[in-house]
Design a protein around this motif. Structure first.
Motif, PDB file in Angstrom:
ATOM      1  N   ARG A  80      42.587  16.545  96.768  1.00 55.75           N
ATOM      2  CA  ARG A  80      43.676  15.906  97.499  1.00 55.75           C
ATOM      3  C   ARG A  80      45.023  16.552  97.238  1.00 55.75           C
ATOM      4  N   GLY A  81      45.193  17.107  96.051  1.00 54.29           N
ATOM      5  CA  GLY A  81      46.500  17.669  95.692  1.00 54.29           C
ATOM      6  C   GLY A  81      47.557  16.587  95.705  1.00 54.29           C
ATOM      7  N   GLY A  82      48.780  16.957  95.947  1.00 55.27           N
ATOM      8  CA  GLY A  82      49.856  15.995  96.104  1.00 55.27           C
ATOM      9  C   GLY A  82      50.385  15.419  94.806  1.00 55.27           C
ATOM     10  N   PRO A  83      51.231  14.418  94.937  1.00 49.62           N
ATOM     11  CA  PRO A  83      51.936  13.874  93.776  1.00 49.62           C
ATOM     12  C   PRO A  83      51.021  13.201  92.749  1.00 49.62           C
ATOM     13  N   VAL A  84      49.937  12.587  93.174  1.00 51.19           N
ATOM     14  CA  VAL A  84      49.048  11.947  92.196  1.00 51.19           C
ATOM     15  C   VAL A  84      48.476  13.001  91.256  1.00 51.19           C
ATOM     16  N   LEU A  85      48.047  14.102  91.813  1.00 53.73           N
ATOM     17  CA  LEU A  85      47.512  15.191  90.985  1.00 53.73           C
ATOM     18  C   LEU A  85      48.606  15.751  90.074  1.00 53.73           C
ATOM     19  N   VAL A  86      49.776  15.983  90.604  1.00 57.65           N
ATOM     20  CA  VAL A  86      50.880  16.537  89.801  1.00 57.65           C
ATOM     21  C   VAL A  86      51.213  15.609  88.634  1.00 57.65           C
ATOM     22  N   TRP A  87      51.355  14.311  88.901  1.00 55.74           N
ATOM     23  CA  TRP A  87      51.675  13.359  87.840  1.00 55.74           C
ATOM     24  C   TRP A  87      50.545  13.250  86.811  1.00 55.74           C
ATOM     25  N   THR A  88      49.312  13.325  87.284  1.00 56.55           N
ATOM     26  CA  THR A  88      48.176  13.220  86.368  1.00 56.55           C
ATOM     27  C   THR A  88      48.085  14.458  85.473  1.00 56.55           C
ATOM     28  N   VAL A  89      48.299  15.624  86.033  1.00 64.05           N
ATOM     29  CA  VAL A  89      48.291  16.852  85.226  1.00 64.05           C
ATOM     30  C   VAL A  89      49.468  16.843  84.236  1.00 64.05           C
ATOM     31  N   ALA A  90      50.613  16.363  84.682  1.00 61.87           N
ATOM     32  CA  ALA A  90      51.764  16.250  83.769  1.00 61.87           C
ATOM     33  C   ALA A  90      51.438  15.290  82.626  1.00 61.87           C
ATOM     34  N   ALA A  91      50.779  14.192  82.948  1.00 63.15           N
ATOM     35  CA  ALA A  91      50.375  13.230  81.910  1.00 63.15           C
ATOM     36  C   ALA A  91      49.411  13.884  80.929  1.00 63.15           C
ATOM     37  N   LEU A  92      48.469  14.651  81.437  1.00 60.91           N
ATOM     38  CA  LEU A  92      47.514  15.341  80.564  1.00 60.91           C
ATOM     39  C   LEU A  92      48.240  16.320  79.643  1.00 60.91           C
ATOM     40  N   ALA A  93      49.186  17.053  80.186  1.00 63.05           N
ATOM     41  CA  ALA A  93      49.957  17.999  79.361  1.00 63.05           C
ATOM     42  C   ALA A  93      50.731  17.264  78.265  1.00 63.05           C
ATOM     43  N   CYS A  94      51.370  16.167  78.620  1.00 63.55           N
ATOM     44  CA  CYS A  94      52.110  15.381  77.620  1.00 63.55           C
ATOM     45  C   CYS A  94      51.164  14.827  76.562  1.00 63.55           C
ATOM     46  N   TYR A  95      50.018  14.336  76.998  1.00 60.82           N
ATOM     47  CA  TYR A  95      49.081  13.752  76.043  1.00 60.82           C
ATOM     48  C   TYR A  95      48.496  14.817  75.121  1.00 60.82           C
ATOM     49  N   LEU A  96      48.311  16.016  75.629  1.00 66.14           N
ATOM     50  CA  LEU A  96      47.817  17.095  74.763  1.00 66.14           C
ATOM     51  C   LEU A  96      48.825  17.424  73.667  1.00 66.14           C
ATOM     52  N   VAL A  97      50.106  17.241  73.932  1.00 64.13           N
ATOM     53  CA  VAL A  97      51.119  17.373  72.870  1.00 64.13           C
ATOM     54  C   VAL A  97      50.861  16.305  71.804  1.00 64.13           C
ATOM     55  N   THR A  98      50.582  15.089  72.241  1.00 61.61           N
ATOM     56  CA  THR A  98      50.272  13.998  71.311  1.00 61.61           C
ATOM     57  C   THR A  98      49.091  14.363  70.415  1.00 61.61           C
TER      58      THR A  98
END
Length: 163
Positions: A80-98
């Protein structure tokens, strides 16, 4: 079925990430400031006890489940792409920092604290506290911020799904 997977994975990722963010936030706002006001024996003994007991199914399920659910949610939105994917990937990146800060800083500090021995047998409690407390608090602040950021990204992803 695919829509169900998308929904369940995103909701599960949001829930588990929120639980982890809340735990680290509680340590930042209450637990560590409370322990900072105590003596070395109390801080060291309490942290040793907490570190032994936090490794349970509830914590590990949320802490390790979050990145798994984040990855599933991101993968389920790839087509689907779009903002849901972007926000989810951003969340994954932030969580990987955690996860990274936990694995490379807080866990080694916890292990070193445990290796110091029983609190009533530590000759230099002030020294143990000195190398542990400030570093652990800094690491916890970083993982608090990164997990809260991941949670906020997931809230944005959920809102984008509605739009």
């Amino acid at each position: 079925m695919t829509e169900t997977i998308r929904t369940v994975a995103l909701a599960g990722a949001t829930l588990t990430t929120g639980l982890v963010a809340g735990l680290f936030f509680a340590f930042t706002c209450a637990v560590m400031p409370g322990l900072a006001a105590t003596d070395g024996r109390t801080l060291v003994g309490t942290m040793q006890s907490i570190n032994r007991r936090i490794l349970n199914g509830w914590f590990l399920g949320a802490f390790l489940g979050a990145p798994l659910l984040l990855a599933v949610a991101a993968a389920a939105h790839l087509d689907r792409g779009g903002p849901v994917l972007v926000w989810t990937v951003a969340a994954l990146a932030c969580y990987l920092v955690t996860v990274g800060v936990t694995a490379r800083l807080n866990v080694p500090l916890n292990e070193r604290l445990e290796a110091a021995g029983p609190v009533d047998q530590i000759a230099d409690l002030a020294g143990v506290r000195a190398w542990f407390e400030a570093a652990w608090v800094r690491g916890n602040l970083v993982r608090t911020l990164s997990s809260v950021a991941a949670f906020a990204c997931l809230v944005a992803a959920l809102l984008a799904r509605r739009g």
